[in-house]
Write a protein that holds these residues in place. Structure first.
Motif, PDB file in Angstrom:
ATOM      1  N   GLY A  32       0.868  -1.450  -0.145  1.00 39.51           N
ATOM      2  CA  GLY A  32      -0.066  -0.016   0.102  1.00 39.51           C
ATOM      3  C   GLY A  32       0.943   1.258   0.011  1.00 39.51           C
ATOM      4  N   ILE A  33       2.334   0.853  -0.078  1.00 39.19           N
ATOM      5  CA  ILE A  33       2.988   2.304   0.097  1.00 39.19           C
ATOM      6  C   ILE A  33       3.668   2.448  -1.339  1.00 39.19           C
ATOM      7  N   THR A  34       3.905   3.636  -1.804  1.00 40.53           N
ATOM      8  CA  THR A  34       4.734   3.708  -3.063  1.00 40.53           C
ATOM      9  C   THR A  34       5.902   4.658  -2.731  1.00 40.53           C
ATOM     10  N   ALA A  35       7.204   4.431  -3.244  1.00 42.98           N
ATOM     11  CA  ALA A  35       8.352   5.067  -3.036  1.00 42.98           C
ATOM     12  C   ALA A  35       8.951   5.289  -4.407  1.00 42.98           C
ATOM     13  N   TYR A  36       9.460   6.595  -4.580  1.00 49.34           N
ATOM     14  CA  TYR A  36      10.148   7.109  -5.653  1.00 49.34           C
ATOM     15  C   TYR A  36      11.064   8.060  -5.375  1.00 49.34           C
ATOM     16  N   THR A  37      12.002   8.429  -6.288  1.00 48.00           N
ATOM     17  CA  THR A  37      12.787   9.900  -5.841  1.00 48.00           C
ATOM     18  C   THR A  37      12.540  10.804  -7.183  1.00 48.00           C
ATOM     19  N   ASP A  38      13.118  12.048  -7.054  1.00 46.94           N
ATOM     20  CA  ASP A  38      13.145  12.970  -8.017  1.00 46.94           C
ATOM     21  C   ASP A  38      14.093  12.474  -9.070  1.00 46.94           C
ATOM     22  N   HIS A  39      14.243  13.504 -10.104  1.00 49.72           N
ATOM     23  CA  HIS A  39      15.312  12.983 -11.172  1.00 49.72           C
ATOM     24  C   HIS A  39      16.683  12.821 -10.823  1.00 49.72           C
ATOM     25  N   ASP A  40      16.978  13.487  -9.975  1.00 58.04           N
ATOM     26  CA  ASP A  40      18.478  13.618  -9.427  1.00 58.04           C
ATOM     27  C   ASP A  40      18.795  12.668  -8.186  1.00 58.04           C
ATOM     28  N   GLY A  41      17.620  12.043  -7.502  1.00 60.39           N
ATOM     29  CA  GLY A  41      17.875  11.021  -6.470  1.00 60.39           C
ATOM     30  C   GLY A  41      18.057  11.957  -5.051  1.00 60.39           C
ATOM     31  N   TYR A  42      17.965  13.043  -5.134  1.00 63.93           N
ATOM     32  CA  TYR A  42      18.294  13.791  -3.636  1.00 63.93           C
ATOM     33  C   TYR A  42      16.882  13.779  -3.072  1.00 63.93           C
ATOM     34  N   THR A  43      15.733  13.852  -3.540  1.00 64.13           N
ATOM     35  CA  THR A  43      14.352  13.987  -2.807  1.00 64.13           C
ATOM     36  C   THR A  43      13.829  12.679  -2.938  1.00 64.13           C
ATOM     37  N   LEU A  44      13.342  11.929  -1.732  1.00 66.87           N
ATOM     38  CA  LEU A  44      12.624  10.702  -1.861  1.00 66.87           C
ATOM     39  C   LEU A  44      11.068  11.227  -1.394  1.00 66.87           C
ATOM     40  N   PHE A  45      10.347  10.457  -1.883  1.00 67.54           N
ATOM     41  CA  PHE A  45       8.917  10.463  -1.853  1.00 67.54           C
ATOM     42  C   PHE A  45       8.306   9.200  -1.405  1.00 67.54           C
ATOM     43  N   ILE A  46       7.701   9.127  -0.356  1.00 64.12           N
ATOM     44  CA  ILE A  46       7.112   7.855   0.153  1.00 64.12           C
ATOM     45  C   ILE A  46       5.723   8.379   0.400  1.00 64.12           C
ATOM     46  N   GLU A  47       4.713   7.609  -0.049  1.00 60.22           N
ATOM     47  CA  GLU A  47       3.233   7.942  -0.115  1.00 60.22           C
ATOM     48  C   GLU A  47       2.275   6.845  -0.163  1.00 60.22           C
ATOM     49  N   ASP A  48       1.064   6.939   0.279  1.00 58.17           N
ATOM     50  CA  ASP A  48       0.014   6.156   0.103  1.00 58.17           C
ATOM     51  C   ASP A  48      -1.165   6.986  -0.681  1.00 58.17           C
ATOM     52  N   ALA A  49      -2.337   6.584  -0.515  1.00 60.51           N
ATOM     53  CA  ALA A  49      -3.441   7.310  -1.282  1.00 60.51           C
ATOM     54  C   ALA A  49      -3.814   8.690  -0.374  1.00 60.51           C
ATOM     55  N   LEU A  50      -3.512   8.724   0.950  1.00 64.63           N
ATOM     56  CA  LEU A  50      -3.838   9.852   1.775  1.00 64.63           C
ATOM     57  C   LEU A  50      -2.735  10.725   2.341  1.00 64.63           C
ATOM     58  N   VAL A  51      -1.560  10.056   2.273  1.00 70.16           N
ATOM     59  CA  VAL A  51      -0.367  10.719   2.856  1.00 70.16           C
ATOM     60  C   VAL A  51       0.743  10.866   1.953  1.00 70.16           C
ATOM     61  N   LYS A  52       1.453  12.025   1.786  1.00 67.44           N
ATOM     62  CA  LYS A  52       2.631  12.171   0.967  1.00 67.44           C
ATOM     63  C   LYS A  52       3.806  12.654   2.154  1.00 67.44           C
ATOM     64  N   LEU A  53       4.996  11.844   2.058  1.00 73.84           N
ATOM     65  CA  LEU A  53       6.284  12.093   2.642  1.00 73.84           C
ATOM     66  C   LEU A  53       7.116  12.542   1.970  1.00 73.84           C
ATOM     67  N   ARG A  54       7.924  13.606   2.059  1.00 70.82           N
ATOM     68  CA  ARG A  54       8.853  14.081   1.117  1.00 70.82           C
ATOM     69  C   ARG A  54      10.145  14.138   2.076  1.00 70.82           C
ATOM     70  N   PHE A  55      11.335  13.541   1.662  1.00 66.02           N
ATOM     71  CA  PHE A  55      12.482  13.519   2.366  1.00 66.02           C
ATOM     72  C   PHE A  55      13.375  14.140   1.506  1.00 66.02           C
ATOM     73  N   GLY A  56      14.369  14.884   2.060  1.00 66.95           N
ATOM     74  CA  GLY A  56      15.199  15.608   0.948  1.00 66.95           C
ATOM     75  C   GLY A  56      16.507  16.072   1.805  1.00 66.95           C
ATOM     76  N   PHE A  57      17.228  16.909   1.179  1.00 66.52           N
ATOM     77  CA  PHE A  57      18.489  17.487   1.495  1.00 66.52           C
ATOM     78  C   PHE A  57      18.505  17.769   3.105  1.00 66.52           C
ATOM     79  N   HIS A  58      19.665  17.515   3.625  1.00 67.48           N
ATOM     80  CA  HIS A  58      19.810  17.736   4.910  1.00 67.48           C
ATOM     81  C   HIS A  58      18.853  17.289   5.907  1.00 67.48           C
ATOM     82  N   ASN A  59      18.361  15.894   5.613  1.00 66.25           N
ATOM     83  CA  ASN A  59      17.569  15.072   6.105  1.00 66.25           C
ATOM     84  C   ASN A  59      16.306  15.789   6.748  1.00 66.25           C
TER      85      ASN A  59
END
Length: 85
Positions: A32-59
């Motif tokens: 039920g979770i989808t994970a992907y990165t932006d084009h350069d790999g510096y930002t991670l996205f982890i999400e489901d249908a109701l929540v989006k988590l963005r994890f990036g530079f400097h933690n």
């Protein structure tokens, strides 16, 4: 909204989704979770249908959700993935 989740935990969950999940489009899908990165790999996205988590530079990370219970359910999914895989 900034939260106190550990960076290592998020990176671990991302890697588990990537290793054990099904590749769909630009990301991987697991339990039920989808994970992907932006084009350069510096930002991670982890999400489901109701929540989006963005994890990036400097933690730094932010959540996007409408209701607290959605975030709580999302966090449980991440914990379950971390324990199960």
């Amino acid at each position: 909204m900034k939260n106190e989740m550990e960076s290592r935990f998020l990176l671990s969950v991302y890697e588990k989704i990537k290793q054990h999940g099904v590749k769909e489009g630009l990301g991987h899908h697991l339990d039920g979770i989808t994970a992907y990165t932006d084009h350069d790999g510096y930002t991670l996205f982890i999400e489901d249908a109701l929540v989006k988590l963005r994890f990036g530079f400097h933690n730094q990370y932010t959540y996007d959700y409408a209701k607290t219970e959605h975030k709580e359910a999302f966090d449980k999914k991440l914990e379950n993935i971390n324990k199960a895989y």
